[in-house]
Enzyme design. Structure first.
Site, mmCIF file in Angstrom:
data_model
loop_
_atom_site.group_PDB
_atom_site.id
_atom_site.type_symbol
_atom_site.label_atom_id
_atom_site.label_comp_id
_atom_site.label_asym_id
_atom_site.label_seq_id
_atom_site.Cartn_x
_atom_site.Cartn_y
_atom_site.Cartn_z
ATOM 1 N N MET A 73 0.797 -1.227 0.000
ATOM 2 C CA MET A 73 0.000 0.000 0.000
ATOM 3 C C MET A 73 0.830 1.277 0.000
ATOM 4 O O MET A 73 0.299 2.372 0.131
ATOM 5 C CB MET A 73 -0.959 0.011 1.200
ATOM 6 N N CYS A 74 2.137 1.152 -0.155
ATOM 7 C CA CYS A 74 3.006 2.336 -0.229
ATOM 8 C C CYS A 74 2.874 3.001 -1.592
ATOM 9 O O CYS A 74 2.853 2.323 -2.612
ATOM 10 C CB CYS A 74 4.467 1.940 -0.010
ATOM 11 N N HIS A 75 2.833 4.318 -1.571
ATOM 12 C CA HIS A 75 2.791 5.080 -2.819
ATOM 13 C C HIS A 75 4.198 5.230 -3.379
ATOM 14 O O HIS A 75 5.137 5.482 -2.617
ATOM 15 C CB HIS A 75 2.225 6.480 -2.565
ATOM 16 N N MET A 114 8.006 4.636 5.773
ATOM 17 C CA MET A 114 8.233 3.256 5.334
ATOM 18 C C MET A 114 9.550 3.125 4.574
ATOM 19 O O MET A 114 10.235 2.113 4.693
ATOM 20 C CB MET A 114 7.064 2.758 4.484
ATOM 21 N N GLU A 115 9.914 4.141 3.841
ATOM 22 C CA GLU A 115 11.183 4.114 3.114
ATOM 23 C C GLU A 115 12.365 4.104 4.085
ATOM 24 O O GLU A 115 13.345 3.378 3.884
ATOM 25 C CB GLU A 115 11.270 5.305 2.159
ATOM 26 N N ASP A 129 23.856 -11.029 5.726
ATOM 27 C CA ASP A 129 24.182 -11.834 4.544
ATOM 28 C C ASP A 129 25.680 -11.864 4.279
ATOM 29 O O ASP A 129 26.244 -12.914 3.980
ATOM 30 C CB ASP A 129 23.443 -11.296 3.318
#
Length: 159
Positions: A73-75, A114-115, A129
């Site tokens: 749902m992120c733009h 969110m970014e 990793d």
């Protein structure tokens, strides 16, 4: 009130058409705990896959730009800047914590929380990793928003 649901109770992307464009900034934090062997290998750049912090920094920046592809749902928004920094803390004589700090900026009608969180998370995963051949018991710590500014909901600063 959650705004990601339509009248039928199904998921929707929030309509940001009427929201004001403004400068928005978000800062987030994550970390990864490791033993001194991994810490020393990172510091001395003895990891076979390369310079761990440089690769994690680039991975975090790339992740910030790809957030709408990962979070449904992120733009997709124009990102003005991404900065990632690292700090070391000693949790005890045998363990080190690599703190990952991210800052993401935009001039848009929606924020970049969110970014910033995605950048911090992916940077931590990249460290894991790159170093797992030495120690698979590394632990990624809490990831959280430190602060955000701009937008209708105003500023937030974690206490």
């Amino acid at each position: 009130m959650l705004t990601h649901f339509n009248e039928e109770g199904r998921a929707k992307m929030v309509d940001i058409t009427e929201k004001k464009i403004s400068t928005r900034v978000a800062k987030a934090r994550s970390s990864i705990f490791m033993g001194t062997e991994v810490y020393e290998a990172i510091k001395l750049q003895n990891i076979k896959k390369g310079d761990v912090l440089s690769v994690a920094q680039v991975a975090g920046i790339m992740a910030a730009k790809q957030t709408p592809s990962l979070i449904p749902m992120c733009h997709p928004i124009p990102i003005s800047g991404v900065n990632i920094s690292f700090e070391w803390e000693s949790s005890d004589k045998d363990n080190m914590e690599l703190i990952i700090l991210t800052e993401v900026k935009t001039v848009s009608s929606t924020g970049v929380e969110m970014e910033a969180l995605t950048a911090a998370s992916v940077a931590a995963l990249t460290v894991y990793d790159m170093c797992k051949a030495i120690d698979k018991s590394m632990t990624i710590g809490s990831t959280f928003l430190l602060e955000k500014s701009g937008g209708k909901s105003g500023d937030f600063k974690r206490k």
